[in-house]
Design a protein around this motif. Structure first.
Motif, PDB file in Angstrom:
ATOM      1  N   GLN A 246       0.797  -1.119   0.035  1.00 58.58           N
ATOM      2  CA  GLN A 246      -0.120  -0.024  -0.030  1.00 58.58           C
ATOM      3  C   GLN A 246       1.093   1.272  -0.037  1.00 58.58           C
ATOM      4  N   GLY A 247       1.861   1.433  -0.796  1.00 61.24           N
ATOM      5  CA  GLY A 247       2.768   2.761  -0.946  1.00 61.24           C
ATOM      6  C   GLY A 247       3.633   2.770   0.254  1.00 61.24           C
ATOM      7  N   HIS A 248       3.866   1.706   0.885  1.00 69.05           N
ATOM      8  CA  HIS A 248       4.709   1.923   2.070  1.00 69.05           C
ATOM      9  C   HIS A 248       5.801   0.674   2.201  1.00 69.05           C
ATOM     10  N   VAL A 249       6.810   1.077   2.751  1.00 68.16           N
ATOM     11  CA  VAL A 249       7.873  -0.011   3.147  1.00 68.16           C
ATOM     12  C   VAL A 249       7.776  -0.027   4.818  1.00 68.16           C
ATOM     13  N   TYR A 250       7.583  -1.259   5.104  1.00 71.51           N
ATOM     14  CA  TYR A 250       7.610  -1.381   6.668  1.00 71.51           C
ATOM     15  C   TYR A 250       8.678  -2.517   7.252  1.00 71.51           C
ATOM     16  N   TRP A 251       9.073  -2.084   8.433  1.00 71.56           N
ATOM     17  CA  TRP A 251      10.256  -2.752   9.249  1.00 71.56           C
ATOM     18  C   TRP A 251       9.713  -2.977  10.748  1.00 71.56           C
ATOM     19  N   LEU A 252      10.132  -4.154  11.299  1.00 75.20           N
ATOM     20  CA  LEU A 252       9.877  -4.127  12.846  1.00 75.20           C
ATOM     21  C   LEU A 252      11.332  -3.536  13.124  1.00 75.20           C
ATOM     22  N   ALA A 253      10.794  -2.791  14.378  1.00 75.90           N
ATOM     23  CA  ALA A 253      12.201  -1.996  15.087  1.00 75.90           C
ATOM     24  C   ALA A 253      11.929  -1.832  16.575  1.00 75.90           C
ATOM     25  N   HIS A 254      13.279  -1.680  16.999  1.00 69.01           N
ATOM     26  CA  HIS A 254      13.360  -1.627  18.535  1.00 69.01           C
ATOM     27  C   HIS A 254      13.195  -0.141  18.770  1.00 69.01           C
ATOM     28  N   ARG A 255      12.341   0.407  19.748  1.00 65.89           N
ATOM     29  CA  ARG A 255      12.576   1.740  20.159  1.00 65.89           C
ATOM     30  C   ARG A 255      13.791   2.153  20.718  1.00 65.89           C
ATOM     31  N   LYS A 256      14.472   1.453  21.741  1.00 62.96           N
ATOM     32  CA  LYS A 256      15.988   1.811  22.026  1.00 62.96           C
ATOM     33  C   LYS A 256      16.529   0.443  22.171  1.00 62.96           C
ATOM     34  N   VAL A 257      17.924   0.433  22.712  1.00 61.24           N
ATOM     35  CA  VAL A 257      18.677  -0.582  23.097  1.00 61.24           C
ATOM     36  C   VAL A 257      18.846  -0.591  24.496  1.00 61.24           C
ATOM     37  N   ASN A 258      18.696  -1.844  25.092  1.00 58.76           N
ATOM     38  CA  ASN A 258      18.778  -1.990  26.691  1.00 58.76           C
ATOM     39  C   ASN A 258      20.441  -2.078  26.782  1.00 58.76           C
ATOM     40  N   ILE A 259      20.974  -0.972  27.205  1.00 59.23           N
ATOM     41  CA  ILE A 259      22.627  -0.892  27.240  1.00 59.23           C
ATOM     42  C   ILE A 259      22.871  -2.118  28.093  1.00 59.23           C
ATOM     43  N   SER A 260      22.710  -2.347  29.298  1.00 57.88           N
ATOM     44  CA  SER A 260      23.053  -2.853  30.368  1.00 57.88           C
ATOM     45  C   SER A 260      23.141  -4.562  29.902  1.00 57.88           C
ATOM     46  N   ALA A 261      21.908  -4.841  29.467  1.00 56.45           N
ATOM     47  CA  ALA A 261      21.739  -6.227  29.054  1.00 56.45           C
ATOM     48  C   ALA A 261      22.106  -6.447  27.425  1.00 56.45           C
ATOM     49  N   ASN A 262      22.231  -5.399  26.929  1.00 50.64           N
ATOM     50  CA  ASN A 262      22.524  -5.512  25.173  1.00 50.64           C
ATOM     51  C   ASN A 262      21.346  -6.214  24.730  1.00 50.64           C
TER      52      ASN A 262
END
Length: 424
Positions: A246-262
């Motif tokens: 429908q005219g768009h490219v989609y990805w799953l994504a992470h809002r942020k990365v948990n630095i301590s646990a990586n």
């Protein structure tokens, strides 16, 4: 047409009635893409007629039957290198046919004819994007080398490489959140395929992207990356193929990365508009928390974005959701497979592996699913169809002819379309 392609191409015996050009074109519009390519050699007029945008649109519609999707399996073994197998319900006896991986360039521009190497330090080809109007992008795993491929014509060429990270290995870059993800889409206004590249330059102390560079390359234009100002607000995943619908490219994504646990935390569905080159996010179906998106994958079904569970072994029900319309955030539950009602032999085999929906078949009455090959779990890929009326899954193809004498192998499967689109 000012000059008939038939008149300009060859003489017709007087005693033979001549088919009108529109009828001949209608026949050509239903041919496989490779056959259309050969027909272009009839004359300059036919070459022009069979290369027009109007013909390409008609061919895409008529040469691809919705009830008979084509599936290609990208197979790699260290013994035989990269191979493709293609399958269709129209295939004789339901078997797949082998197709050599197309030739492509190893350089930085589309158009060379060097061959794709069989293996380079153990790298194999994988799907970086799902198909978009006949084209897919394949990536040499563990690298930032990507190939544009048209499975129906057997053509393949390397995409221009983007920003590099010096002498670091690809794995080191990913660990340090320095990597790139690609998306492939089609702009209906310009009638061109566009590739979008998102490059991350590491994360800050909060687990957010420190720098993001976004570029777009238009296929069959300059062949260069053009920077755009828009940037996604999350970490687009690099290990799952992007989806176009429908005219768009989609990805799953992470809002942020948990630095301590990586380890990633909250997730999102990121979208990219081909019309105005802007990024956005799509809310998941009601009742589905963003953190649970880590247990899901994206796909495309019947022209819509598809969201589905990826691990059947942990589920009592296998759900397939379709995004009704972009911007409305309305999801429809296309089907729910109650695993307790599936036949025991199918259940025993499927609970150990993942299932990916590929297409809607049989006039919308069944859903085509693929069970990819997983080392030490199942020996080869399988195609099956879910019938919601019978509440059961039926095997329709076994990829046993793709088994090679090599434990270290991988298979990616995807639907593809007959397409006369060329590049280079």
């Amino acid at each position: 047409m000012a000059t008939s392609p038939i008149d300009a191409g060859f003489a017709v015996a007087p005693q033979c009635p001549r088919l009108p050009d529109d009828i001949v074109l209608n026949i050509f519009e239903r041919l496989p893409a490779k056959s259309v390519g050969r027909c272009r050699c009839l004359s300059h007029n036919w070459a022009a007629a069979l290369s027009s945008d109007d013909f390409a649109d008609h061919h895409r519609r008529l040469a691809n039957r919705r009830d008979s999707p084509r599936v290609f399996f990208l197979h790699h073994s260290f013994q035989d290198g990269p191979l493709m197998h293609v399958w269709s319900q129209d295939s004789p006896s339901g078997a797949s046919s082998r197709m050599d991986v197309p030739r492509a360039t190893n350089g930085n521009t589309i158009g060379s004819t060097d061959e794709v190497p069989q293996t380079i330090n153990g790298n194999v080809l994988r799907l970086a994007t799902l198909q978009c109007r006949g084209l897919v992008i394949l990536q040499k795993s563990g690298t930032d080398v990507n190939y544009l491929c048209n499975p129906s014509t057997g053509k393949m060429a390397a995409l221009p490489q983007g920003q590099k990270e010096g002498q670091k290995t690809w794995y080191e870059n990913v660990i340090q959140q320095q990597y790139a993800s690609l998306g492939l889409g089609y702009d209906v206004h310009t009638k061109t395929h566009n590739v979008v590249r998102i490059h991350y330059g590491g994360c800050d102390r909060e687990g957010l992207p420190r720098s993001v560079e976004c570029q777009v390359s238009v296929i069959n234009s300059t062949g260069r990356w053009r920077p755009i100002q828009e940037k996604p607000s999350a970490w687009v995943r690099y290990d799952e193929p992007s989806v176009f619908a429908q005219g768009h490219v989609y990805w799953l994504a992470h809002r942020k990365v948990n630095i301590s646990a990586n380890r990633p935390v909250e997730m999102a569905i990121v979208s990219f508009s081909l019309a105005d080159h802007t990024f956005g996010t799509v809310a998941p179906p009601l009742g589905l928390e963003s953190k649970s998106l880590s247990k899901h994958n994206l796909g495309e079904l019947d022209g819509h974005l598809c969201l589905f569970n990826h691990n059947v072994s942990q589920l009592s029900c296998y759900d397939i959701w379709l995004l009704h319309e972009h911007g409305a955030n309305v999801w429809n539950l296309r089907c729910r497979i109650d695993m307790s009602k599936v036949s025991p032999d199918i259940t025993d085999r499927f609970v150990r592996c993942r299932l990916y929906p590929l297409a809607i078949i049989n006039s919308g009455n069944r859903i085509l699913l693929v069970q990819p090959r997983i080392a030490f779990a199942n020996n080869y890929s399988r195609l099956c169809a879910y019938d919601p009326v019978a509440c059961d899954v039926e095997d329709i193809y076994s990829g046993s002819n793709m088994v090679y004498h090599c434990v270290m192998s991988s298979i990616d499967a995807a639907v593809y379309e007959e397409s006369i689109i060329s590049f280079g």
